[in-house]
Design a protein around this motif. Structure first.
Motif, PDB file in Angstrom:
ATOM      1  N   LEU A  97      64.855 -29.635 -53.552  1.00 54.18           N
ATOM      2  CA  LEU A  97      64.156 -28.374 -53.349  1.00 54.18           C
ATOM      3  C   LEU A  97      65.056 -27.319 -52.716  1.00 54.18           C
ATOM      4  O   LEU A  97      64.993 -26.141 -53.071  1.00 54.18           O
ATOM      5  N   SER A  98      65.882 -27.728 -51.768  1.00 52.13           N
ATOM      6  CA  SER A  98      66.696 -26.756 -51.031  1.00 52.13           C
ATOM      7  C   SER A  98      67.950 -26.344 -51.787  1.00 52.13           C
ATOM      8  O   SER A  98      68.474 -25.251 -51.576  1.00 52.13           O
TER       9      SER A  98
ATOM     10  N   ARG B 280      70.275 -30.958 -56.586  1.00 51.11           N
ATOM     11  CA  ARG B 280      69.409 -30.028 -57.327  1.00 51.11           C
ATOM     12  C   ARG B 280      69.936 -29.781 -58.735  1.00 51.11           C
ATOM     13  O   ARG B 280      69.164 -29.771 -59.712  1.00 51.11           O
TER      14      ARG B 280
ATOM     15  N   ARG C 242      60.633 -33.167 -46.302  1.00 52.73           N
ATOM     16  CA  ARG C 242      60.905 -32.061 -47.217  1.00 52.73           C
ATOM     17  C   ARG C 242      60.884 -30.729 -46.463  1.00 52.73           C
ATOM     18  O   ARG C 242      61.709 -29.834 -46.726  1.00 52.73           O
ATOM     19  N   MET C 243      59.960 -30.600 -45.501  1.00 51.45           N
ATOM     20  CA  MET C 243      59.908 -29.390 -44.686  1.00 51.45           C
ATOM     21  C   MET C 243      61.198 -29.193 -43.916  1.00 51.45           C
ATOM     22  O   MET C 243      61.787 -28.102 -43.914  1.00 51.45           O
TER      23      MET C 243
ATOM     24  N   THR D  92      64.157 -30.347 -44.399  1.00 54.69           N
ATOM     25  CA  THR D  92      65.302 -30.049 -45.249  1.00 54.69           C
ATOM     26  C   THR D  92      65.273 -28.595 -45.705  1.00 54.69           C
ATOM     27  O   THR D  92      66.301 -27.894 -45.686  1.00 54.69           O
ATOM     28  N   LEU D  93      64.104 -28.112 -46.103  1.00 54.20           N
ATOM     29  CA  LEU D  93      63.997 -26.718 -46.512  1.00 54.20           C
ATOM     30  C   LEU D  93      64.301 -25.768 -45.351  1.00 54.20           C
ATOM     31  O   LEU D  93      64.943 -24.729 -45.537  1.00 54.20           O
TER      32      LEU D  93
ATOM     33  N   VAL E  26      57.558 -22.789 -43.803  1.00 57.72           N
ATOM     34  CA  VAL E  26      57.703 -23.901 -44.743  1.00 57.72           C
ATOM     35  C   VAL E  26      56.479 -24.809 -44.695  1.00 57.72           C
ATOM     36  O   VAL E  26      56.082 -25.386 -45.712  1.00 57.72           O
TER      37      VAL E  26
ATOM     38  N   ARG F 126      67.992 -25.289 -44.844  1.00 61.46           N
ATOM     39  CA  ARG F 126      68.699 -24.460 -45.833  1.00 61.46           C
ATOM     40  C   ARG F 126      68.901 -23.046 -45.325  1.00 61.46           C
ATOM     41  O   ARG F 126      69.894 -22.374 -45.685  1.00 61.46           O
TER      42      ARG F 126
ATOM     43  N   THR G 266      54.246 -26.023 -47.998  1.00 58.49           N
ATOM     44  CA  THR G 266      54.151 -27.417 -48.430  1.00 58.49           C
ATOM     45  C   THR G 266      52.812 -28.080 -48.149  1.00 58.49           C
ATOM     46  O   THR G 266      52.470 -29.074 -48.795  1.00 58.49           O
TER      47      THR G 266
ATOM     48  N   GLN H  52      70.824 -27.670 -51.354  1.00 57.88           N
ATOM     49  CA  GLN H  52      71.988 -27.845 -50.493  1.00 57.88           C
ATOM     50  C   GLN H  52      72.931 -28.942 -50.991  1.00 57.88           C
ATOM     51  O   GLN H  52      72.525 -29.862 -51.706  1.00 57.88           O
TER      52      GLN H  52
ATOM     53  N   GLY I  22      63.891 -33.363 -50.622  1.00 57.11           N
ATOM     54  CA  GLY I  22      64.089 -32.088 -49.948  1.00 57.11           C
ATOM     55  C   GLY I  22      65.367 -31.403 -50.381  1.00 57.11           C
ATOM     56  O   GLY I  22      65.413 -30.170 -50.519  1.00 57.11           O
TER      57      GLY I  22
END
Length: 502
Positions: free
Chosen positions: A138-139, A423, A109-110, A112-113, A269, A116, A273, A141, A135
């Motif tokens: 959250l992002s 998303r 997840r980190m 991926t963020l 990030v 972004r 998280t 994308q 992720g």
């Protein structure tokens, strides 16, 4: 089998500092002091007051369970925790390393963020872990998916080739990064060096989910790790084969062409998280796992020999076959993890899910993964399991399939068409409908046959009849489970509530 501790070029030699575990040692020293603990956690390291907990885990973990921001442990520059992080970065060949207490899922997840900040489209291997898809939720994308190779006789996905990645990056010139997973659950290792070269030529960093390869690079008979092959961000599930406690992991940043841009992003990030009450037990286990891996070439050699002995015994008996023996026909597989023992159980007359259940219930043997056609046993780096016990139990399994029945060519369902971003679909108004009415609708959930946790349908994708059938067949297996389902029996699916279907 090589047992020498003299490392080749792809193995980092242990240095004297790698013999210590500064955070774990500071934590142990703190636990030996007679503190009056008027802070959290609430058990106050008082086993006589919290007998049920002490009886469950012992009194030592209570004393080692301390909150963050303690002088002499993790407070201030140059603290034992800071020194432990530096040693971990040196051991894996990173510019910088972060300790994670919510598993490699947090690391995915980190990463991926972080990506972004570099662009709106992420080029992603379709068989990534579901945490990468989390992720994307959250992002926000868009994902441009690269399909992995699939073994149709076993129904398992492997990796992607550099050519396929290059095509995807060329089709998306504004991509933020490339995201791949290697090794696979079955031990197939991609050509990370070639993937990194392709990514860098396209001007983007390569992110590698190396959850199953935390041990790579610590013995000459193991593959080199992804950092040594040119990856820019590497997510490492240290607890899997590296010897730390469950839910502990690391994220490594390479000292590569994107490091100056990525480092502050990763750090920000990370703080977004990571729990503000990170478990000292998990952090200490990462420190000691690094200490052990960096000084365990002989022990790892014993582990490799044990895994080799399992495969040799399976081949010799002739009933079952070894999955990795067939890897040579796949262009995306560049190496094999020798600590993964993947067995084709169908050749021996039993489905993988049934074999896993029988091994657990009747032989007290736990294997990591089961599919309809196979089971995967893993040997932790430095462990020495009873190989004879496993092989004997395997060959004691009943032959439940008709001898004349040809093994079906299993097929993983093709993803449905994409109608919304991950998303958008996840956050859109949704409703739960019966499975038969979900076909043709847009999924609001990520659904993954588990293990291995590779997504079969994503938020924003259309649910197909083939997908519903595949997931229902997964649930008929003794150990089958679908992560993310609206109900455990998968009688219903959560779909986007669109006006056309009201």
């Amino acid at each position: 089998m090589t047992t020498s501790t003299a490392p080749p070029a792809n193995v980092r030699p242990p240095t004297e500092p790698q013999l210590i575990a500064p955070y774990a040692e500071a934590l142990r020293a703190h636990s030996e002091t007679d503190w009056l603990r008027l802070n959290v956690p609430g058990h106050s390291a008082a086993p006589h007051r919290f007998g049920a907990l002490a009886e469950l885990v012992g009194s030592a973990p209570l004393a080692l369970d301390v909150p963050p921001l303690l002088d002499g442990i993790d407070l201030g520059p140059g603290s034992p925790l800071d020194r432990a992080l530096v040693l971990a970065a040196q051991a894996w060949g990173a510019r910088r390393t972060w300790f994670l207490t919510n598993g490699a899922s947090q690391g995915n997840r980190m990463a991926t963020l972080v990506s972004r900040a570099l662009g709106e489209t992420l080029v992603v291997q379709r068989s990534v872990h579901s945490s990468v898809i989390d992720g994307l939720v959250l992002s926000g994308q868009r994902a441009a998916f690269v399909q992995p190779s699939v073994d149709p006789s076993l129904g398992i996905a492997h990796g992607i080739t550099a050519d396929d990645l290059a095509d995807a990056l060329a089709a998306h010139p504004g991509a933020a990064a490339a995201y791949v997973v290697t090794p696979s659950y079955f031990g197939a290792v991609a050509d990370v060096r070639a993937l990194a070269e392709v990514s860098h030529r396209a001007g983007v960093p390569l992110i590698v989910d190396e959850a199953w390869g935390a041990h790579f690079g610590f013995h000459p008979d193991l593959p080199a790790n992804a950092l040594a092959q040119g990856a820019d961000i590497v997510v490492s599930s240290t607890h899997k084969l590296g010897g730390s406690l469950t839910q502990s992991a690391m994220l490594h940043l390479a000292d590569g062409p994107f490091a100056d841009v990525l480092e502050p992003l990763v750090d920000r990030v990370f703080h977004l998280t990571q729990s503000t009450s990170a478990s000292s037990l998990l952090l200490a286990s990462l420190d000691t796992a690094r200490q052990t891996l960096a000084n365990s070439a002989d022990a790892i050699a014993t582990s490799i020999e044990a895994a080799d002995a399992m495969r040799a015994a399976v081949r010799a008996a002739g009933r079952f076959s070894v999955v990795s023996d067939d890897f040579g026909r796949f262009a995306d597989i560049a190496a094999v993890d020798p600590l993964r023992v993947a067995i084709n159980t169908r050749t021996g007359g039993i489905r993988g899910h049934e074999a896993r259940w029988q091994l657990m219930k009747h032989h007290q043997i736990l294997v990591e993964v089961a599919t309809d056609a196979a089971v995967v046993a893993v040997v932790g780096a430095g462990s020495a399991p009873d190989t004879a016990r496993f092989v004997q139990a395997l060959h004691a399994l009943p032959d439940l399939l008709a001898p004349s029945a040809a093994p079906p060519r299993l097929r993983l369902p093709e993803p449905g068409p994409v109608r919304m971003t991950t998303r958008e679909a996840f956050l859109a108004p949704s409703r739960v409908v019966p499975a038969d009415r979900a076909v043709g609708r847009i999924s609001a959930d990520t659904l993954s046959a588990y293990p291995p946790g590779i997504p079969n349908v994503l938020p924003g994708e259309v649910i197909t009849p083939e997908l519903v059938d595949f997931l229902h067949r997964t649930l008929t297996a003794p150990t089958g489970y679908v992560r993310g389902a609206a109900d455990p029996d998968l009688a219903t699916f959560r779909v986007v509530d669109t006006p056309a279907h009201r």
